[in-house]
Design a protein around this motif. Structure first.
Motif, short mmCIF file in Angstrom:
data_model
loop_
_atom_site.label_atom_id
_atom_site.label_comp_id
_atom_site.label_asym_id
_atom_site.label_seq_id
_atom_site.Cartn_x
_atom_site.Cartn_y
_atom_site.Cartn_z
N ASP A 1 0.88 -1.05 -0.09
CA ASP A 1 0.01 -0.10 -0.31
C ASP A 1 0.96 1.32 0.10
O ASP A 1 1.55 1.71 0.98
N ILE A 2 0.95 1.79 -0.99
CA ILE A 2 1.94 3.18 -1.27
C ILE A 2 1.62 4.26 -0.36
O ILE A 2 2.21 4.90 0.29
N ASP A 3 0.20 4.38 -0.42
CA ASP A 3 -0.33 5.48 0.45
C ASP A 3 0.06 5.33 2.17
O ASP A 3 0.30 6.03 2.69
N ALA A 4 0.09 4.01 2.36
CA ALA A 4 0.30 3.47 4.05
C ALA A 4 1.94 3.94 4.26
O ALA A 4 2.16 4.45 5.22
N LEU A 5 2.56 3.54 3.18
CA LEU A 5 4.00 3.69 3.22
C LEU A 5 4.33 5.15 3.51
O LEU A 5 5.23 5.81 4.08
N LEU A 6 3.67 6.01 2.61
CA LEU A 6 3.95 7.39 2.49
C LEU A 6 3.77 8.12 3.79
O LEU A 6 4.12 8.83 4.51
N ALA A 7 2.38 7.46 4.47
CA ALA A 7 2.01 7.81 5.87
C ALA A 7 3.07 7.66 6.91
O ALA A 7 3.06 8.44 7.77
N ILE A 8 3.93 6.69 6.90
CA ILE A 8 4.74 6.38 7.78
C ILE A 8 5.70 7.62 7.60
O ILE A 8 6.48 7.88 8.78
N MET A 9 6.09 7.95 6.50
CA MET A 9 7.14 8.84 6.43
C MET A 9 6.71 10.14 6.59
O MET A 9 7.63 11.12 6.47
N THR A 10 5.49 10.56 6.97
CA THR A 10 4.95 11.91 7.39
C THR A 10 4.58 11.80 8.91
O THR A 10 4.00 12.99 9.24
N ASP A 11 5.21 10.99 9.54
CA ASP A 11 4.96 11.06 11.14
C ASP A 11 6.01 12.08 11.59
O ASP A 11 7.02 12.05 11.75
#
Length: 253
Positions: free
Chosen positions: A171-181
């Motif tokens: 899930d690309i969006d989920a990976l991007l969310a990790i990186m915006t913490d």
């Protein structure tokens, strides 16, 4: 580039998954990820001030990514631009890169360089001159040594492991969310890297939001066993606003 999370030989169909944030001064001119002319064999963003890059992949499936080592007492203004190192690593085999780094790294301010192809990925740490092959599993590279136990490194690694184990699809969006913490570590957990406490706090989050210096882009790299690459980049401004998202497919040759 200031933090990389890597899943190596974890996901059956995609042995290489990399999530990366580039942290930089917002005034430093930058070109988004693109295929570099004239050959178009290199996909990377470009630092328009010095001409190098922080992260890229070539048509053979080779990957290179750079992080700064936070050692302010060792910084010298007359050193060469570290962005050259990414281009060098993408222009020759890994064995040649390793030997070259051992001979030439003293011309650059301290750095980590991730480089290699497929499940043969290596990290060069310029402070000790050692090249370490990454073992299968999860890894983090930030502004210290490979897999240092810094709060944001541990947090991102755990989040990536949880995400990849919870679904059958990437899930690309989920990976991007990790990186915006943007959550910061407690003072007692902060590393001591020679900078002021205020900046230790600011830099302790995976995503750094600050009007002068912070996360400029997030990149996701996913490779299959043949070296075919999917590359996603999202860019941000000093207020944390999304400046655009782009996706690339790069077949191996």
């Amino acid at each position: 580039m200031c933090i990389l999370f890597i899943a190596l030989d974890i996901y059956p169909e995609h042995p290489v998954i990399i999530c990366a944030n580039r942290d930089e001064f917002h005034v430093r001119p930058t070109e988004p990820a693109h295929f570099w002319p004239p050959e178009n064999h290199l996909l990377a963003g470009k630092d328009l001030q010095a001409g190098g890059s922080w992260l890229g992949v070539n048509k053979h499936g080779q990957i290179a990514a750079l992080t700064n080592i936070r050692a302010p007492e060792l910084q010298q203004s007359d050193k060469r631009s570290r962005g050259e190192l990414v281009l060098k690593a993408l222009d020759e085999p890994s064995t040649m890169t390793a030997n070259w780094l051992r001979e030439q790294s003293h011309f650059y301010n301290p750095f980590n360089l991730l480089f290699g192809k497929g499940n043969e990925l290596y990290c060069y740490h310029s402070l000790n001159g050692e090249v370490q092959r990454l073992s299968p599993g999860f890894h983090a590279i930030s502004n210290g040594a490979l897999d240092d136990i810094w709060p944001k490194m541990a947090k991102g690694t755990q989040a990536l492991e949880k995400q990849l184990s919870s679904t059958g699809n990437i899930d690309i969006d989920a990976l991007l969310a990790i990186m915006t913490d943007q959550s910061q570590a407690e003072d007692a957990e902060l590393p001591q890297t020679g900078i002021a406490l205020e900046w230790e706090r600011q830099l302790s989050s995976i995503y750094i939001k600050h009007p002068e210096y912070g996360t400029r882009s997030t990149s996701i790299i996913i490779q299959d066993h043949q070296g075919n690459t999917e590359f996603v980049e999202v860019r941000y401004d000093g207020k944390g606003r999304n400046l655009g998202r782009q996706s690339f497919k790069m077949p191996a040759s």
